[in-house]
Each structure stands twice: as C-alpha cells, then as structure tokens.
Write a protein that holds these residues in place. Structure first.
Motif, PDB file in Angstrom:
ATOM      1  N   TRP A 512     -14.958 -44.313   3.406  1.00 39.80           N
ATOM      2  CA  TRP A 512     -15.354 -44.137   4.806  1.00 39.80           C
ATOM      3  C   TRP A 512     -14.485 -43.115   5.538  1.00 39.80           C
ATOM      4  O   TRP A 512     -14.888 -42.600   6.577  1.00 39.80           O
ATOM      5  N   ARG A 513     -13.290 -42.830   5.010  1.00 39.81           N
ATOM      6  CA  ARG A 513     -12.338 -42.022   5.771  1.00 39.81           C
ATOM      7  C   ARG A 513     -12.827 -40.597   6.047  1.00 39.81           C
ATOM      8  O   ARG A 513     -12.648 -40.100   7.168  1.00 39.81           O
ATOM      9  N   PRO A 514     -13.459 -39.902   5.094  1.00 40.60           N
ATOM     10  CA  PRO A 514     -13.943 -38.548   5.434  1.00 40.60           C
ATOM     11  C   PRO A 514     -14.956 -38.540   6.569  1.00 40.60           C
ATOM     12  O   PRO A 514     -14.857 -37.725   7.489  1.00 40.60           O
ATOM     13  N   ALA A 515     -15.938 -39.445   6.511  1.00 34.92           N
ATOM     14  CA  ALA A 515     -16.944 -39.483   7.573  1.00 34.92           C
ATOM     15  C   ALA A 515     -16.330 -39.929   8.894  1.00 34.92           C
ATOM     16  O   ALA A 515     -16.686 -39.415   9.958  1.00 34.92           O
ATOM     17  N   LEU A 516     -15.394 -40.884   8.845  1.00 32.05           N
ATOM     18  CA  LEU A 516     -14.733 -41.331  10.073  1.00 32.05           C
ATOM     19  C   LEU A 516     -13.930 -40.200  10.705  1.00 32.05           C
ATOM     20  O   LEU A 516     -13.961 -40.010  11.922  1.00 32.05           O
ATOM     21  N   ALA A 517     -13.219 -39.443   9.885  1.00 36.26           N
ATOM     22  CA  ALA A 517     -12.450 -38.306  10.414  1.00 36.26           C
ATOM     23  C   ALA A 517     -13.372 -37.279  11.051  1.00 36.26           C
ATOM     24  O   ALA A 517     -13.057 -36.708  12.101  1.00 36.26           O
ATOM     25  N   SER A 518     -14.523 -37.048  10.439  1.00 32.84           N
ATOM     26  CA  SER A 518     -15.480 -36.095  11.002  1.00 32.84           C
ATOM     27  C   SER A 518     -16.060 -36.595  12.320  1.00 32.84           C
ATOM     28  O   SER A 518     -16.245 -35.818  13.263  1.00 32.84           O
ATOM     29  N   LEU A 519     -16.338 -37.912  12.405  1.00 35.34           N
ATOM     30  CA  LEU A 519     -16.895 -38.471  13.639  1.00 35.34           C
ATOM     31  C   LEU A 519     -15.894 -38.448  14.784  1.00 35.34           C
ATOM     32  O   LEU A 519     -16.286 -38.288  15.950  1.00 35.34           O
ATOM     33  N   LEU A 520     -14.618 -38.601  14.464  1.00 34.58           N
ATOM     34  CA  LEU A 520     -13.595 -38.637  15.507  1.00 34.58           C
ATOM     35  C   LEU A 520     -12.970 -37.271  15.772  1.00 34.58           C
ATOM     36  O   LEU A 520     -12.130 -37.155  16.670  1.00 34.58           O
ATOM     37  N   GLN A 521     -13.359 -36.253  15.018  1.00 35.23           N
ATOM     38  CA  GLN A 521     -12.743 -34.939  15.206  1.00 35.23           C
ATOM     39  C   GLN A 521     -12.967 -34.373  16.611  1.00 35.23           C
ATOM     40  O   GLN A 521     -12.054 -33.781  17.187  1.00 35.23           O
ATOM     41  N   PRO A 522     -14.154 -34.565  17.223  1.00 43.82           N
ATOM     42  CA  PRO A 522     -14.306 -34.058  18.603  1.00 43.82           C
ATOM     43  C   PRO A 522     -13.545 -34.881  19.634  1.00 43.82           C
ATOM     44  O   PRO A 522     -13.670 -34.603  20.827  1.00 43.82           O
ATOM     45  N   ILE A 523     -12.790 -35.912  19.216  1.00 41.71           N
ATOM     46  CA  ILE A 523     -12.042 -36.813  20.108  1.00 41.71           C
ATOM     47  C   ILE A 523     -12.994 -37.441  21.110  1.00 41.71           C
ATOM     48  O   ILE A 523     -12.987 -37.116  22.311  1.00 41.71           O
ATOM     49  N   PRO A 524     -13.836 -38.372  20.664  1.00 35.70           N
ATOM     50  CA  PRO A 524     -14.858 -38.944  21.559  1.00 35.70           C
ATOM     51  C   PRO A 524     -14.342 -40.118  22.387  1.00 35.70           C
ATOM     52  O   PRO A 524     -15.033 -41.108  22.569  1.00 35.70           O
ATOM     53  N   PHE A 525     -13.115 -40.025  22.888  1.00 43.76           N
ATOM     54  CA  PHE A 525     -12.546 -41.089  23.696  1.00 43.76           C
ATOM     55  C   PHE A 525     -12.275 -40.566  25.103  1.00 43.76           C
ATOM     56  O   PHE A 525     -11.938 -39.394  25.282  1.00 43.76           O
ATOM     57  N   PRO A 526     -12.390 -41.421  26.117  1.00 42.19           N
ATOM     58  CA  PRO A 526     -12.004 -40.986  27.465  1.00 42.19           C
ATOM     59  C   PRO A 526     -10.504 -40.731  27.515  1.00 42.19           C
ATOM     60  O   PRO A 526      -9.715 -41.400  26.838  1.00 42.19           O
ATOM     61  N   LYS A 527     -10.107 -39.763  28.302  1.00 42.97           N
ATOM     62  CA  LYS A 527      -8.681 -39.418  28.355  1.00 42.97           C
ATOM     63  C   LYS A 527      -7.850 -40.563  28.916  1.00 42.97           C
ATOM     64  O   LYS A 527      -6.654 -40.660  28.641  1.00 42.97           O
ATOM     65  N   GLU A 528      -8.492 -41.456  29.683  1.00 43.04           N
ATOM     66  CA  GLU A 528      -7.767 -42.615  30.188  1.00 43.04           C
ATOM     67  C   GLU A 528      -7.354 -43.537  29.045  1.00 43.04           C
ATOM     68  O   GLU A 528      -6.283 -44.135  29.071  1.00 43.04           O
ATOM     69  N   ALA A 529      -8.215 -43.659  28.030  1.00 42.58           N
ATOM     70  CA  ALA A 529      -7.883 -44.512  26.891  1.00 42.58           C
ATOM     71  C   ALA A 529      -6.742 -43.923  26.074  1.00 42.58           C
ATOM     72  O   ALA A 529      -5.904 -44.655  25.541  1.00 42.58           O
ATOM     73  N   LEU A 530      -6.691 -42.583  25.984  1.00 47.20           N
ATOM     74  CA  LEU A 530      -5.630 -41.945  25.219  1.00 47.20           C
ATOM     75  C   LEU A 530      -4.273 -42.125  25.879  1.00 47.20           C
ATOM     76  O   LEU A 530      -3.237 -41.904  25.242  1.00 47.20           O
ATOM     77  N   ALA A 531      -4.269 -42.479  27.165  1.00 47.86           N
ATOM     78  CA  ALA A 531      -3.011 -42.738  27.855  1.00 47.86           C
ATOM     79  C   ALA A 531      -2.621 -44.211  27.815  1.00 47.86           C
ATOM     80  O   ALA A 531      -1.597 -44.586  28.372  1.00 47.86           O
ATOM     81  N   HIS A 532      -3.449 -45.036  27.176  1.00 52.27           N
ATOM     82  CA  HIS A 532      -3.176 -46.466  27.088  1.00 52.27           C
ATOM     83  C   HIS A 532      -2.267 -46.711  25.886  1.00 52.27           C
ATOM     84  O   HIS A 532      -2.601 -46.374  24.752  1.00 52.27           O
ATOM     85  N   ALA A 533      -1.119 -47.323  26.122  1.00 57.32           N
ATOM     86  CA  ALA A 533      -0.101 -47.453  25.079  1.00 57.32           C
ATOM     87  C   ALA A 533      -0.598 -48.270  23.895  1.00 57.32           C
ATOM     88  O   ALA A 533      -0.413 -47.890  22.738  1.00 57.32           O
ATOM     89  N   LYS A 534      -1.255 -49.396  24.161  1.00 57.86           N
ATOM     90  CA  LYS A 534      -1.717 -50.256  23.078  1.00 57.86           C
ATOM     91  C   LYS A 534      -2.800 -49.570  22.263  1.00 57.86           C
ATOM     92  O   LYS A 534      -2.824 -49.649  21.029  1.00 57.86           O
ATOM     93  N   PHE A 535      -3.689 -48.872  22.945  1.00 62.51           N
ATOM     94  CA  PHE A 535      -4.772 -48.196  22.237  1.00 62.51           C
ATOM     95  C   PHE A 535      -4.231 -47.061  21.375  1.00 62.51           C
ATOM     96  O   PHE A 535      -4.625 -46.902  20.211  1.00 62.51           O
ATOM     97  N   THR A 536      -3.351 -46.245  21.935  1.00 64.16           N
ATOM     98  CA  THR A 536      -2.821 -45.108  21.174  1.00 64.16           C
ATOM     99  C   THR A 536      -1.975 -45.580  19.994  1.00 64.16           C
ATOM    100  O   THR A 536      -1.887 -44.886  18.979  1.00 64.16           O
ATOM    101  N   LYS A 537      -1.373 -46.771  20.112  1.00 60.25           N
ATOM    102  CA  LYS A 537      -0.600 -47.297  18.983  1.00 60.25           C
ATOM    103  C   LYS A 537      -1.502 -47.586  17.799  1.00 60.25           C
ATOM    104  O   LYS A 537      -1.164 -47.260  16.651  1.00 60.25           O
ATOM    105  N   GLU A 538      -2.662 -48.207  18.060  1.00 57.09           N
ATOM    106  CA  GLU A 538      -3.610 -48.477  16.977  1.00 57.09           C
ATOM    107  C   GLU A 538      -4.261 -47.189  16.490  1.00 57.09           C
ATOM    108  O   GLU A 538      -4.488 -47.011  15.292  1.00 57.09           O
ATOM    109  N   LEU A 539      -4.560 -46.296  17.420  1.00 52.03           N
ATOM    110  CA  LEU A 539      -5.203 -45.042  17.036  1.00 52.03           C
ATOM    111  C   LEU A 539      -4.258 -44.171  16.215  1.00 52.03           C
ATOM    112  O   LEU A 539      -4.698 -43.418  15.343  1.00 52.03           O
ATOM    113  N   LYS A 540      -2.974 -44.289  16.505  1.00 49.65           N
ATOM    114  CA  LYS A 540      -1.995 -43.489  15.759  1.00 49.65           C
ATOM    115  C   LYS A 540      -2.034 -43.829  14.274  1.00 49.65           C
ATOM    116  O   LYS A 540      -1.898 -42.944  13.423  1.00 49.65           O
TER     117      LYS A 540
END
Length: 816
Positions: A512-540
């Motif tokens: 699943w990792r190649p397709a997942l990387a391709s789906l997330l490459q455009p960064i389809p998250f709101p910028k507010e979520a990227l500033a959320h510490a708990k979310f960015t920890k899991e996303l990292k």
C-alpha cells in the motif's frame, strides 16, 4: 366448444382441462394481519428466506418496465368466468405497448381496451394461464367486474411479464401500507416479509433490492421517535439486503445516527461490518454518494469507542488488507484514505468555513488586516487578555530580555472595547505583543510570537545600523516567526487522532505504501491540521516510512508534486509548518534522496536556491548528511557567490566532522589539479573481465589527465565506476560495449563529462531513464545504443536536443 352448464356446482366456476399457476405471498401485508399476532414478541433474529413457488426451475428474469404485448379485456360477472374464457370472444386481441409505472399499467396508445390505466390497487388476482389444445401464453389480471388477459409470444416472456407485474403490484402495496404504520411490532413483520420477497424474487435488477431499502429508509426518516430496540430490530431485518447492495443515502444517515448514539451495540459489529467492508471494496466514487463516506467514518469512530479502541480499528484495517502480502482489492486503500481525509477536514470545518467573514490565517499571522476592513458580521473576534497591572494602552520599555509569560486567557468579553486591532500585531512594533486569540464555540486559535525574533530586531536597533544580519546569525534564529496552534474540542481531537493513526497503519503495509505516498504527495491536509502537534507526530511516522522505503516510486513522493508547490520535503525542513524535530527528518529525507537517483546537480541546485539556510543550520549542528551536502556544493561548483562560499566554508570548519570532510575535499581537488597538470596517456583499454576495483586502482596509480579514449568493452564494470570516470576531464571517447553499466552511471557521466563526443552503449542495461540524461551532453556526435531498451519517443527527444549528433546506431531497439 362446450360450455359447462348451470352455475350451481363448485366445478362450474373452474376451467375444464386448464392448469392454473398462482404465486401466493409468503407473509400477509399489514392490512391482512390477524389480531392474533398483535401480541407476539419480536426478536432481532435474521430474516428467513422462503422458497418461491414460481421459481423452482431456477429461471431468472430481467425486470420489465415496458414492452409490446397482446391485450384482451373482458368484463363479466365472476360466476361466468369459465364460460367466457372458452368463448370465441377471446380471439379479439389488441397490440399495445404497455409501461409498468410505479402505480399502474399504462398503454402508450390509450385506446381500445387500455383507454384508461389499470391501477395496481385494483388488481385482485394475478395468474398464469395455458391451454392444452390451443397453447396461448397468457397472464390473467382480475379486477372488479372483469379480467385483463396479456398474451406473450412464448413462455419465457409470459413468465417475465408475470413476475414483473407481481413485483410492481406487491412493492406498490408495501409502499402504501408502510407509509402509514400503526403498530411497530406489526410493521417489523411487514419489513421482514418485504425483505424476504426481494430475496426470493426470480427477477434480477438493481431496483429489486434498492426499492425495499428506499421504502424502509423513508419509513425511518418519517418516524424519528423509534426506540433503540426498534432501530436494532429494523437493521437486523434489512441486513440480508445489504450483503450485495450499498445502503441508500437516507439509510446511511440512519446508520450514522445509530453509530453515534449506540457505538457499543452489537449491531455495529455484526451488521455494519460487512456493509462497510463492501463499501470500501467496491465503491468507485464517494463524490456521488458522500453519505457512504460519512457512514464509514462514523462506523470507524464507533469501533474506536469499544473497550479495545484502536486495537479493534487496527484489526478492521488488517481485515480489509487481507492476510497475504498483496491486498486483492485495489479500491480499499483510496477509499480508506478518502474517509480519513474527509474526517480530518471535518475537525476544522467550522474554522475553515468562518474565513469567509473573518480574517484568514495568513492575515492574522502577518498582522496586516485591519478590523474594519473585514465584512460584517464577523463570527470570530480577536481578543486581548486582560493585563494584570498596566492598562492596555501602556507601552512597556524596550528590553532585550524575553517577555514575561502571559496570564491565562479570560472568558470572551461582551464589551468590544478591549479588542485590539490586528495592526497591533505587526512585526514593526518594538515589543512583543500578547498572544492573540480567535475564539468561537468550537475552536480556539492561539498565535504566539517567537521572542527570538523580537530580540534579534532589538539587537539590530541597538546597533544603530541599517545593514541586514549576516547569514550565520540568521541561521541561529528559527525561520518560523509565528507558531500557529489550534486547540480543538475533545471530540474533534479524538477524531483527528483516530484517523491519523489509521494513516499510520496504512503506511505499514509494503504493497500500500507506493499508492499511499502518491495520494498524499499533494499534501491533502488543511494547514491547521499540520500545525496540530498530535497530528503531526503521527503523520511524521508516515513520512518516515516513505523516506526509509528503498523504492524510488515511494521516496520520490517526498518532493513537491509540481513546481511552486510545497512537498513533505519542504514542510519538514527547519522552519517548515510541520517541523518539530530541528530538521532530523529533513536530513534523513535528503540522505535518502541523495543516495538514490537524485544525486544530481539539479537536486543540489534546488537545495542551494531554496534550502541553503536549513542545510547550513543543520551542518552547523554537526549533521553529517548536511556536511556532505555542503561539500558536494563546493565540489560541483553549485555556489557561485564568493561570500556564500566563504560562509559555507566557515560552517564546515565550525564542527569536527565538517572540518575533516572539508580537508578531504581539498585533498581531492589538489589531486585533480595535479592530474591535469602532469598529463598522461591519451588512449587506454582495460582487459576483459576487469572490475570496478581494477579500474579504480589503475586510475589511482598514475596521471591520466590527458586521457581522451577509454575502452571498457566486455569488462565487468558497473555504474559504480562512473565515480572514477568523472575524474577524467579530457575524455572524449568512451566504449562500454557489453558491460553492466546502467542508468545511474549514465546520469553521473552526463553531469561531468561535458566534452565527451563518442559513446558506445551497445548491449548495456541502460533504459530511457538514463538515456534521457544524455540530452545535456551537447558535444556528442556519435552514439551507439544498439540492443538497448531505447524507445522511439526517447530517440526523437535525443535527436532534438543533441544538435551535433550525426552517427547513431539504434538497431534492435524499439526505435529501429
């Protein structure tokens, strides 16, 4: 023909030697229920399927909506039916094109027998008729005072008309009866009978299962005061219909409500699980039915409410992938990702929607939007906390010390007087303003200003100079001037954490990792979520899996999807929105990219143009990867500005690892200059079966600065020898016939051997990926690509980009 005499005997009303086939309903409708069943207790057991008497042969028919057929209508007293059926009057047939609407049987030419439509409610009986002596394939429709006979061309069409009319008649009755329910225990029996009818019908059509679901969803929508037990009983009753069908939108909404109100109900596990599994496996577009996505989201949240919590969700995700290493269902991953993204966006929906009548995040952070410039009404207000001692207008004296910590935020004030204009947050102020708050009923947005930026500004003002601080000083201060922090309600925070963990689970599957990387490459998250510490920890963790994956198709998705857009590579760089580790993940990504096919001047140029500051900062802190990057920039002459070169050298000399690598760089540069000064042979041929190590030892044993012709044909050299070949600046002819020299080495040659004129790649494993790099070697005049994986498009591209190319061999390729 003989008629039966009289009418008194019981056999007088039956047709002599005729066979009647009648299909009776397995369970009565609501209006025909006996009073004796009113007090029977209902259980939530599964709906039982009964055998259909008319489909014992196993024949299947397509549901008719219209068709051509012969019609005969006879009005008669019921006691004389047997006599009329045997009379010659039945020979008068009319051809009609009949339409089976939702409520009646209508002719396209309303004349003759079918001058008026025949309502399903007026049909008292529906039978199949056949004659032994004169076969006619007829369907009999009895209505008060008469009979309608429909004659088909064969038995199959007759049965198709019979089952279609029977279905239309029954579904019309169920729709009418269930629209006016009386007692819910009786209604539940009717629902089970409706489900059983749909399951045992010999008709094959999407509407056979969808029509009952729509009737039941309408019933539930109009009766919202049902008890939870009634909800569960109805869900269990319709469960067999959902095995091979998506629930309609209204039913999805009912399921969502049940998941929210009773997440621990066994119905969620036993009934909803196969429904959601089917949605994830077979849904093609959530945009056509967004409630399917919402139902899947609520189902996952309901699983998360169980005692085991995320362990149950993890088992569900694993069940969707399957026990093998390759998931057999290609739609599962994109559907799961779509559900996760929609759920994450829903956490910030109110805040995002409020931007229309409130300052945007960019305006708030830049402090350039005035309070009176925004459109009224403004649902969100900027409030200032009440200072403990000085009044709001009091200016504190300038100080190089950091500002004291601010007191806790007070409750929102009803008086607008204490609200401060956004212009007071501009960086031009000589002091650090208090935190600004955007408050609503759901979301609290807090903007904190970095004290280091204020201190840096004060140092500049105290020095009295207008000059900008030098690059090293800038690197010591975090590039992020403002930090965006969004505090979500508890429920939204749980939703965010749940679906962030699901993304983390998805990245754990190799297939699943190649397709997942391709789906997330455009960064389809709101910028507010990227500033959320708990979310960015899991996303990292997800991004780390992408970076550690050895496949180019995976880690290449760390870069931006197109020019001008940020990718994960940019967001996790020091100063990026998601960076919370001082650039450790960024350095890891650079190491991976440089170690694969991205060890090119183009990548280094991109780093020098956009990320030189973060690279120097990490090198200053002793990161070995960044030290190597800076050394490569000096070695490849990426940096042209002399001052910047000196600052890079100073950065390298500031750490022990940097100083050691810089000294090694200087040694290599001296060897190269010495090689060029002493000269050496102009032609060299290596023996067959020579290896990369042999070539390295040979070139290091003497001076080959004047070498112009090198033949490595039929040797065992690989792309690794390119590191030695690029040290031959005068090389003009290179023969690599029948070697294992591949794309990676070809790309390296194209960057360094600009004077190469003749290149023989016959019978080498090079492909279009490496051959395209030759377009930068403008001096090439002879190129042999015989027996390679060259394609016609690449060949045309090379001819267009190499103006001096005259001698080309493309035999035994696709371009031949």
């Amino acid at each position: 023909m003989d008629f039966n005499g009289g009418g008194g005997g019981g056999g007088a009303n039956e047709l002599h030697n005729n066979q009647f086939y009648q299909c009776e309903e397995n369970k009565p409708l609501l209006g025909e229920m006996s009073e004796g069943n009113n007090n029977s207790k209902l259980s939530a057991g599964p709906c039982k399927r009964s055998l259909h008497h008319c489909s014992s042969s196993g024949m299947r028919y397509k549901l008719l909506h219209e068709g051509d057929i012969q019609v005969c209508v006879v009005k008669h007293p019921r006691t004389f039916l047997s006599k009329i059926l045997t009379s010659k009057f039945l020979r008068r047939w009319e051809p009609h094109h009949l339409a089976l609407t939702d409520s009646s049987l209508t002719s396209a030419t309303p004349t003759g027998y079918m001058e008026t439509s025949l309502s399903y409610s007026s049909i008292e009986d529906l039978q199949l008729l056949s004659w032994d002596n004169a076969p006619k394939y007829c369907v009999q429709l009895s209505f008060p005072g008469g009979t309608v006979l429909l004659q088909a061309a064969n038995s199959y069409l007759r049965d198709q008309w019979f089952h279609s009319l029977q279905w239309k008649k029954k579904i019309y009755k169920y729709r009418k009866v269930l629209n006016n329910p009386s007692r819910w225990d009786v209604v539940l029996k009717e629902i089970r009978a409706l489900v059983d009818m749909a399951l045992t019908s010999p008709l094959q059509d999407e509407s056979i299962h969808q029509a009952p679901l729509h009737i039941i969803s309408t019933l539930l929508a109009e009766n919202s005061n049902l008890s939870p037990q009634d909800h569960e009983n109805i869900i269990v009753a319709i469960a067999p219909l959902l095995e091979n069908n998506h629930p309609p939108p209204d039913l999805c909404e009912f399921f969502c409500k049940h998941c929210r109100e009773r997440p621990r109900s066994m119905v969620v596990i036993e009934v909803f699980t196969p429904v959601v599994q089917r949605i994830l496996k077979h849904n093609m577009d959530f945009g056509k039915c967004p409630r399917l996505r919402l139902f899947t989201q609520e189902y996952i949240l309901a699983l998360n409410e169980l005692n085991a919590g995320m362990e149950v969700v993890k088992k569900f995700v694993h069940s969707m992938h399957g026990p093998t290493g390759q998931c057999p269902h290609p739609r599962v991953l994109p559907n799961l990702v779509a559900v996760c993204l929609a759920a994450i966006y829903s956490c910030y929906e109110e805040f995002i929607n409020s931007r229309d009548n409130s300052p945007s995040l960019k305006e708030i952070r830049n402090g350039c939007q005035q309070q009176n410039d925004r459109k009224p009404p403004m649902p969100l207000r900027l409030l200032r906390p009440e200072p403990p001692t000085p009044p709001p207008a009091t200016l504190l004296p300038l100080s190089t010390n950091p500002s004291p910590p601010q007191p806790p935020l007070p409750a929102p004030l009803s008086n607008p007087a204490p609200s401060i204009p956004i212009s007071s947050l501009t960086p031009s102020l000589p002091l650090s303003p208090p935190p600004s708050v955007v408050n609503s009923s759901e979301i609290l947005v807090e903007l904190e200003r970095n004290n280091n930026s204020a201190n840096t500004r004060r140092k500049g003002e105290q020095s009295g100079g207008d000059s900008e601080p030098n690059l090293i000083d800038c690197l010591l201060v975090s590039p992020a001037v403002n930090t965006l922090s969004i505090q979500l309600p508890a429920q939204a925070d749980r939703v965010l954490g749940c679906f962030a963990l699901i993304l983390k689970m998805l990245s754990g599957y190799d297939d699943w990792r190649p397709a997942l990387a391709s789906l997330l490459q455009p960064i389809p998250f709101p910028k507010e979520a990227l500033a959320h510490a708990k979310f960015t920890k899991e996303l990292k963790y997800v991004i780390q899996r992408f970076a550690e994956d050895p496949r180019q198709e995976v880690h290449s998705c760390l870069l931006s999807v197109r020019s001008g857009k940020d990718g994960w590579f940019q967001l996790y760089s020091p100063g990026g929105v998601a960076c919370d580790d001082d650039g450790e993940l960024f350095a890891s990504m650079v190491h991976i990219l440089m170690g694969s096919c991205y060890k090119t001047k183009k990548f280094l140029l991109s780093l020098a143009e956009n990320k030189l500051g973060p690279c120097m900062l990490l090198a200053l802190r002793g990161n070995q990867t960044m030290v190597e990057i800076l050394c490569l920039m000096l070695e490849y002459n990426i940096i042209e500005n002399k001052d910047t070169q000196l600052q890079i050298i100073s950065t390298l000399e500031s750490t022990q690892v940097g100083l050691r690598m810089y000294e090694q760089l200087c040694d290599r540069q001296r060897e190269l200059k010495e090689l060029q000064r002493k000269g050496g042979p102009t032609r060299l041929t290596l023996p067959s079966k020579s290896t990369d190590a042999d070539l390295a030892r040979l070139l290091s044993s003497g001076s080959f600065g004047n070498l112009e012709n090198l033949s490595l044909a039929f040797t065992n050299v690989t792309s690794a020898c390119a590191e030695q070949l690029i040290k031959l600046p005068s090389l003009k002819q290179l023969n690599l016939w029948s070697t294992q020299f591949g794309d990676a080495g070809l790309r390296l040659l194209s960057e360094h051997l600009a004077c190469l004129q003749v290149l023989n790649l016959c019978e080498t494993p090079v492909t279009d990926a490496g051959l395209l790099a030759l377009s930068s070697m403008k001096s090439l005049c002879s190129l042999n690509m015989n027996s390679t994986k060259l394609t016609a498009d690449t060949y045309e591209d090379l001819k267009a980009k190499l103006p001096n190319l005259k001698d080309v061999d493309v035999r035994y390729t696709e371009a031949w």
